[in-house]
Scaffold this motif. Structure first.
Motif, short mmCIF file in Angstrom:
data_model
loop_
_atom_site.label_atom_id
_atom_site.label_comp_id
_atom_site.label_asym_id
_atom_site.label_seq_id
_atom_site.Cartn_x
_atom_site.Cartn_y
_atom_site.Cartn_z
N GLU A 70 -3.37 -3.94 -13.48
CA GLU A 70 -2.08 -4.22 -12.85
C GLU A 70 -1.59 -5.63 -13.12
N ILE A 71 -2.51 -6.59 -13.07
CA ILE A 71 -2.10 -7.99 -13.23
C ILE A 71 -3.11 -8.74 -14.10
N GLU A 72 -2.64 -9.83 -14.62
CA GLU A 72 -3.49 -10.68 -15.46
C GLU A 72 -4.71 -11.16 -14.67
N GLY A 73 -5.88 -11.05 -15.28
CA GLY A 73 -7.10 -11.56 -14.67
C GLY A 73 -7.80 -10.61 -13.73
N ASP A 74 -7.29 -9.36 -13.58
CA ASP A 74 -7.94 -8.44 -12.64
C ASP A 74 -9.21 -7.79 -13.22
N PRO A 102 1.20 -4.81 -22.21
CA PRO A 102 1.83 -3.98 -21.19
C PRO A 102 3.05 -3.24 -21.74
N ASN A 103 3.29 -2.05 -21.20
CA ASN A 103 4.54 -1.35 -21.50
C ASN A 103 5.56 -1.72 -20.41
N ARG A 107 5.01 -3.87 -16.83
CA ARG A 107 5.73 -5.12 -16.53
C ARG A 107 6.44 -5.04 -15.19
N GLN A 108 7.10 -3.92 -14.94
CA GLN A 108 7.84 -3.74 -13.68
C GLN A 108 6.89 -3.75 -12.48
N MET A 113 5.03 -7.28 -7.78
CA MET A 113 4.00 -8.00 -7.03
C MET A 113 4.14 -9.51 -7.20
N GLY A 114 5.12 -9.92 -8.01
CA GLY A 114 5.30 -11.34 -8.27
C GLY A 114 4.23 -11.92 -9.19
N LYS A 115 3.67 -11.08 -10.04
CA LYS A 115 2.57 -11.50 -10.92
C LYS A 115 2.89 -11.19 -12.37
#
Length: 166
Positions: A70-74, A102-103, A107-108, A113-115
């Motif tokens: 979902e997000i960078e670093g997860d 990401p597609n 991205r959306q 999530m503000g990430k």
């Protein structure tokens, strides 16, 4: 003079022959890989020609292997349908081929999530050659042995679809 040239030429041929034997760049002459399927739960990757499995490989994943990235670093490996979109012959991990994460949906979701969704997701070789990786260890990539990566790099072309299942 002729004898000297013959000796030097022979030495050059032997030296050149020794250089070509261990190249990490292999050639593949079999059926075209039309699809790549990754089953995260089973830790397997399959290279297919239409519905026929050409090769299968055991894999290592991101250090948090359950769920979609979902997000960078997860530490998660993405799930869904993507494309092989680039290759890196000078990877820190022997060789690597890029996955189009990401597609737009990814991205959306991250933006909501503000990430950042992150990126730089690859299929790549080992972090330490000649040492077997025991656990999932990447930051979201798919890892195989260096020898396997040489085969995959030769077989899978840019533009090949890849389906990553839970």
């Amino acid at each position: 003079m002729k004898r000297r040239n013959l000796i030097l030429g022979g030495t050059a041929l032997v030296a050149l022959g020794a250089c070509g034997g261990n190249s990490k760049f292999k050639r593949y002459y079999g059926p075209k890989v039309t699809y790549v399927v990754v089953n995260k739960g089973a830790r397997n990757m399959y290279l297919l020609h239409h519905d026929k499995v050409l090769e299968s490989y055991p894999i290592k994943l991101g250090f948090a292997p359950t769920g979609h990235k979902e997000i960078e670093g997860d530490g998660k490996t993405p799930e869904g349908i993507y494309w092989i979109d680039r290759r890196n012959p000078n990877s820190r991990f022997h060789l690597s081929i890029g996955i189009s994460y990401p597609n737009e949906r990814d991205r959306q979701r991250a933006e909501a999530m503000g990430k950042s969704p992150g990126g730089e997701i690859f299929i790549h070789g080992q972090r330490v050659p000649f040492r077997k990786d025991k656990d999932d260890w990447t930051w979201g990539c798919i890892s195989v042995t260096n020898k396997e990566m040489e085969q995959i790099y030769a077989m899978v072309g840019d533009g090949t679809p890849i389906q990553i299942n839970p």
